[in-house]
Design an enzyme around this catalytic site. Structure first.
Site, short mmCIF file in Angstrom:
data_model
loop_
_atom_site.label_atom_id
_atom_site.label_comp_id
_atom_site.label_asym_id
_atom_site.label_seq_id
_atom_site.Cartn_x
_atom_site.Cartn_y
_atom_site.Cartn_z
N HIS A 12 -71.33 -11.62 -58.45
CA HIS A 12 -71.70 -12.87 -59.13
C HIS A 12 -72.06 -12.64 -60.59
O HIS A 12 -72.39 -11.53 -61.01
CB HIS A 12 -72.88 -13.52 -58.40
N GLY A 13 -72.04 -13.72 -61.36
CA GLY A 13 -72.50 -13.67 -62.74
C GLY A 13 -74.01 -13.46 -62.83
O GLY A 13 -74.74 -13.48 -61.83
N TRP A 17 -83.12 -13.59 -62.92
CA TRP A 17 -83.82 -12.51 -62.22
C TRP A 17 -83.13 -11.17 -62.45
O TRP A 17 -83.79 -10.13 -62.40
CB TRP A 17 -83.94 -12.83 -60.73
N ASN A 18 -81.82 -11.15 -62.69
CA ASN A 18 -81.18 -9.90 -63.10
C ASN A 18 -81.81 -9.41 -64.40
O ASN A 18 -82.12 -8.23 -64.55
CB ASN A 18 -79.68 -10.10 -63.34
N GLU A 85 -76.26 -10.67 -50.03
CA GLU A 85 -76.90 -9.44 -50.47
C GLU A 85 -77.74 -8.86 -49.33
O GLU A 85 -78.09 -9.56 -48.36
CB GLU A 85 -77.78 -9.75 -51.68
#
Length: 215
Positions: A12-13, A17-18, A85
């Protein structure tokens, strides 16, 4: 002669939170503005491929990315919870630094990739690998001779890479798992094999594509 299924696997893009290095796991966090841009770019990059089916994790960040891949093909994305995930249990919502400071022993086992370590309420690497390889094989087997897109998460990409290169769960990671990178594999009933990994040419205008691998 067996017909091979060609697979394109896409993480995913980007999400907020990334950027914050915060564990998402199976929490439903959507894309940020950069993530939507990345999703559009990967959709454009794959627009002329002969994609026959698109499966995605039903979590928003993967689902939103898959919609951009599907758009040029006029295909409906098919939801697949098995592509979610890894479940990180009580780690979810915490940053890496918070886990290191508050749960140092659990952080060590996680960092060392202990295959049997299971965060409270979450999955071990052994359970996660079995889930991902089983569902990816099941989906690939439906489409012999076709090209199939699987849109999922960093942990899922890691499992698929290890399956395709026959690397153990505890092997140190030397490969990239960047947001919206294009990864190519083949599948036969004998298993997965690697064609190409971490193609990010379509993201060349973005100098800040994160390689956060666990959320």
């Amino acid at each position: 002669m067996e017909e091979v299924t060609r697979l394109i696997a896409v993480r995913h893009g980007e999400t907020a939170w990334n950027v914050d290095t915060r564990i998402q796991g199976q929490l439903d966090i959507g894309l940020n503005d950069t993530g939507f841009w990345q999703a559009r770019r990967v959709g454009q990059a794959l627009a002329h491929e002969d994609v026959g089916a698109i499966y995605a994790s039903d979590l928003s960040r993967a689902w939103q990315t898959a919609q951009e891949i599907a758009r040029p093909h006029g295909l409906a994305v098919q939801p697949e919870p098995g592509l979610r995930e890894r479940a990180f249990g009580h780690f979810e919502g915490m940053s890496f630094a918070e886990i290191e400071s508050t749960l140092p022993e659990q952080a060590r086992r996680w960092r060392e990739r202990d295959p049997e370590f299971q965060p409270e309420g979450g999955e071990s690497l052994l359970v996660f690998r079995e889930r991902v390889t089983r569902i990816a094989s099941k989906l690939a087997a439906r489409h012999p001779g076709q090209l199939v897109a699987l849109v999922a998460h960093g942990g899922v990409m890691d499992v698929l890479y290890r399956a395709a290169t026959r690397q153990e769960l505890q092997a140190p990671r030397t490969w990239q798992l960047g947001n919206a990178a294009i990864n190519r594999m083949l599948w036969t009933p004998e298993g997965f094999s690697l064609v190409g990994w971490s193609d990010t040419a379509h993201l060349a205008a973005d100098d800040d594509v994160l390689d956060e691998t666990t959320t």
